[in-house]
Design a protein around this motif. Structure first.
Motif, PDB file in Angstrom:
ATOM      1  N   GLU A 195       0.817  -1.216   0.000  1.00 15.00           N
ATOM      2  CA  GLU A 195       0.000   0.000   0.000  1.00 15.00           C
ATOM      3  C   GLU A 195       0.850   1.266   0.000  1.00 15.00           C
ATOM      4  O   GLU A 195       0.466   2.277  -0.600  1.00 15.00           O
ATOM      5  CB  GLU A 195      -0.960   0.006   1.192  1.00 15.00           C
ATOM      6  CG  GLU A 195      -0.309  -0.161   2.549  1.00 15.00           C
ATOM      7  CD  GLU A 195      -0.251  -1.614   3.014  1.00 15.00           C
ATOM      8  OE1 GLU A 195      -0.235  -1.840   4.234  1.00 15.00           O
ATOM      9  OE2 GLU A 195      -0.222  -2.517   2.145  1.00 15.00           O
ATOM     10  N   ASP A 196       2.023   1.227   0.646  1.00 12.60           N
ATOM     11  CA  ASP A 196       2.921   2.380   0.628  1.00 12.60           C
ATOM     12  C   ASP A 196       3.488   2.596  -0.770  1.00 12.60           C
ATOM     13  O   ASP A 196       3.597   3.736  -1.243  1.00 12.60           O
ATOM     14  CB  ASP A 196       4.053   2.181   1.632  1.00 12.60           C
ATOM     15  CG  ASP A 196       3.584   2.192   3.082  1.00 12.60           C
ATOM     16  OD1 ASP A 196       2.468   2.699   3.329  1.00 12.60           O
ATOM     17  OD2 ASP A 196       4.312   1.698   3.950  1.00 12.60           O
ATOM     18  N   THR A 197       3.890   1.501  -1.408  1.00 11.53           N
ATOM     19  CA  THR A 197       4.427   1.590  -2.767  1.00 11.53           C
ATOM     20  C   THR A 197       3.412   2.192  -3.729  1.00 11.53           C
ATOM     21  O   THR A 197       3.724   3.105  -4.506  1.00 11.53           O
ATOM     22  CB  THR A 197       4.836   0.192  -3.268  1.00 11.53           C
ATOM     23  OG1 THR A 197       5.843  -0.351  -2.411  1.00 11.53           O
ATOM     24  CG2 THR A 197       5.350   0.246  -4.697  1.00 11.53           C
ATOM     25  N   LEU A 198       2.188   1.699  -3.684  1.00 17.57           N
ATOM     26  CA  LEU A 198       1.150   2.185  -4.592  1.00 17.57           C
ATOM     27  C   LEU A 198       0.786   3.637  -4.300  1.00 17.57           C
ATOM     28  O   LEU A 198       0.509   4.411  -5.224  1.00 17.57           O
ATOM     29  CB  LEU A 198      -0.086   1.289  -4.478  1.00 17.57           C
ATOM     30  CG  LEU A 198       0.099  -0.156  -4.943  1.00 17.57           C
ATOM     31  CD1 LEU A 198      -1.165  -0.965  -4.694  1.00 17.57           C
ATOM     32  CD2 LEU A 198       0.489  -0.214  -6.420  1.00 17.57           C
ATOM     33  N   HIS A 199       0.797   4.008  -3.015  1.00 16.65           N
ATOM     34  CA  HIS A 199       0.504   5.402  -2.662  1.00 16.65           C
ATOM     35  C   HIS A 199       1.558   6.338  -3.233  1.00 16.65           C
ATOM     36  O   HIS A 199       1.228   7.374  -3.827  1.00 16.65           O
ATOM     37  CB  HIS A 199       0.430   5.554  -1.147  1.00 16.65           C
ATOM     38  CG  HIS A 199       0.388   6.987  -0.693  1.00 16.65           C
ATOM     39  ND1 HIS A 199      -0.686   7.816  -0.960  1.00 16.65           N
ATOM     40  CD2 HIS A 199       1.300   7.753  -0.022  1.00 16.65           C
ATOM     41  CE1 HIS A 199      -0.451   9.019  -0.457  1.00 16.65           C
ATOM     42  NE2 HIS A 199       0.751   9.006   0.109  1.00 16.65           N
ATOM     43  N   ARG A 200       2.835   5.989  -3.085  1.00 15.69           N
ATOM     44  CA  ARG A 200       3.908   6.842  -3.602  1.00 15.69           C
ATOM     45  C   ARG A 200       3.823   6.947  -5.124  1.00 15.69           C
ATOM     46  O   ARG A 200       3.956   8.039  -5.688  1.00 15.69           O
ATOM     47  CB  ARG A 200       5.270   6.289  -3.186  1.00 15.69           C
ATOM     48  CG  ARG A 200       5.551   6.355  -1.687  1.00 15.69           C
ATOM     49  CD  ARG A 200       6.943   5.831  -1.364  1.00 15.69           C
ATOM     50  NE  ARG A 200       7.149   5.709   0.075  1.00 15.69           N
ATOM     51  CZ  ARG A 200       7.424   4.578   0.709  1.00 15.69           C
ATOM     52  NH1 ARG A 200       7.541   3.455   0.016  1.00 15.69           N
ATOM     53  NH2 ARG A 200       7.592   4.553   2.013  1.00 15.69           N
TER      54      ARG A 200
ATOM     55  N   SER B  11       1.226   6.528  -7.145  1.00 14.13           N
ATOM     56  CA  SER B  11       0.050   7.298  -7.557  1.00 14.13           C
ATOM     57  C   SER B  11       0.225   8.778  -7.257  1.00 14.13           C
ATOM     58  O   SER B  11      -0.149   9.640  -8.067  1.00 14.13           O
ATOM     59  CB  SER B  11      -1.197   6.762  -6.845  1.00 14.13           C
ATOM     60  OG  SER B  11      -1.443   5.418  -7.200  1.00 14.13           O
ATOM     61  N   PHE B  12       0.817   9.082  -6.113  1.00 15.20           N
ATOM     62  CA  PHE B  12       1.038  10.483  -5.747  1.00 15.20           C
ATOM     63  C   PHE B  12       2.008  11.152  -6.718  1.00 15.20           C
ATOM     64  O   PHE B  12       1.788  12.287  -7.158  1.00 15.20           O
ATOM     65  CB  PHE B  12       1.576  10.554  -4.317  1.00 15.20           C
ATOM     66  CG  PHE B  12       1.660  11.949  -3.761  1.00 15.20           C
ATOM     67  CD1 PHE B  12       0.597  12.497  -3.065  1.00 15.20           C
ATOM     68  CD2 PHE B  12       2.800  12.722  -3.926  1.00 15.20           C
ATOM     69  CE1 PHE B  12       0.664  13.785  -2.555  1.00 15.20           C
ATOM     70  CE2 PHE B  12       2.880  14.007  -3.420  1.00 15.20           C
ATOM     71  CZ  PHE B  12       1.797  14.542  -2.725  1.00 15.20           C
TER      72      PHE B  12
ATOM     73  N   CYS C 145       9.707   4.503  -4.759  1.00 12.86           N
ATOM     74  CA  CYS C 145       8.328   4.057  -4.526  1.00 12.86           C
ATOM     75  C   CYS C 145       8.296   2.839  -3.603  1.00 12.86           C
ATOM     76  O   CYS C 145       7.400   2.709  -2.759  1.00 12.86           O
ATOM     77  CB  CYS C 145       7.649   3.717  -5.849  1.00 12.86           C
ATOM     78  SG  CYS C 145       7.249   5.153  -6.876  1.00 12.86           S
TER      79      CYS C 145
ATOM     80  N   GLU D 228       4.869  13.165   0.407  1.00 14.36           N
ATOM     81  CA  GLU D 228       4.309  14.521   0.470  1.00 14.36           C
ATOM     82  C   GLU D 228       5.395  15.554   0.772  1.00 14.36           C
ATOM     83  O   GLU D 228       5.385  16.658   0.236  1.00 14.36           O
ATOM     84  CB  GLU D 228       3.216  14.582   1.532  1.00 14.36           C
ATOM     85  CG  GLU D 228       1.975  13.769   1.217  1.00 14.36           C
ATOM     86  CD  GLU D 228       2.125  12.290   1.548  1.00 14.36           C
ATOM     87  OE1 GLU D 228       1.200  11.513   1.240  1.00 14.36           O
ATOM     88  OE2 GLU D 228       3.183  11.903   2.119  1.00 14.36           O
TER      89      GLU D 228
END
Length: 254
Positions: free
Chosen positions: A130-135, A137-138, A161, A233
């Motif tokens: 979930e951290d990888t996908l968040h980075r 996508s961001f 990522c 972020e």
């Protein structure tokens, strides 16, 4: 998966995987993050600017952007051959006819050294999916700064990522194993101690390869001390943390 090849089948893919495909007869590899549904988020430069030197050298390596023409766009991800930065492409366009490989994390030092070609694995552990996908996508929405072949390339993007790690010094290469391998090879060839440690060709080759392996190992993000974990972020809010800013010319083109 093993020492000789990281090739996998598409059926083995999982969201959050760091994948790559070799280009130009195995001269270099293009890296990205598989996000599911047959799509990959990756970082690239447009055609003729892959190296990013602003010289004739840029034409020696083809762009890693999808190669569909405006008259024949990909039915899934459209026409992206003139697109650069962080983009989303279908798996077919990302591979550009090449084979699919999986980048490995948390490997042992012995395994890392045995994989003599850089850009295939790292000693560093990866974060949860979930951290990888968040980075990924961001960064697709906000960018990953200016492309730099030694400090901020497609492999650097994928590794960030997966790990959230950034190099915090400005005098060394980035996280890319490919870039580290190039510099390690150059260092092994021109290093002065080689002249004095042996006079035979075989001994010279052994010493040179040993120096190459050591240089690669100490440059890996899993053992380096000049890296820091940076939330994505904060990365966007503070480009000085390690991701090169876009030049005025690049920003104007975008």
């Amino acid at each position: 998966m093993g020492v000789f090849s990281n090739m996998i089948d598409r059926e083995q893919l999982n969201p959050g995987d760091h994948i790559y495909s070799w280009r130009q007869a195995y001269i270099y590899a293009h890296h990205g993050i598989y996000v599911g549904d047959g799509m990959v988020i990756h970082f690239t430069r447009r055609a003729g600017q892959e190296i990013g030197t602003g010289t004739v050298l840029d034409s020696l390596i083809l762009s890693s952007s999808p190669s569909h023409s405006p008259d024949n766009p990909c039915p899934k991800c459209g026409h992206q051959s003139r697109t650069d930065g962080v983009i989303s492409s279908c798996l077919d366009c990302f591979l550009c006819g090449g084979n699919l490989y999986l980048f490995e994390y948390a490997v042992s030092p012995a395994f890392f050294v045995a994989k003599a070609r850089g850009g295939t694995c790292t000693l560093a552990p990866s974060d949860p999916t979930e951290d990888t996908l968040h980075r990924a996508s961001f960064l697709l929405e906000n960018g990953f700064g200016g492309y730099n072949i030694f400090k901020n390339n497609c492999e650097d993007f994928a590794i960030y990522c997966k790990t959230g790690l950034l190099v915090i010094t400005s005098i060394s290469v980035g996280r890319s194993g490919q870039a580290a391998s190039c510099l390690a090879a150059a260092s092994a060839i021109v290093s002065t101690p080689l002249r004095f440690m042996t006079t035979s060709f075989g001994g010279l080759a052994v010493v040179g390869f040993g120096m190459y392996c050591v240089s690669r190992l100490v440059s890996d993000i899993g053992v380096r001390r000049d890296v820091s974990k940076v939330p994505v972020e904060r990365l966007i809010a503070s480009p000085a943390l390690g991701v090169p800013e876009q030049t005025a010319e690049t920003a104007k083109e975008d």
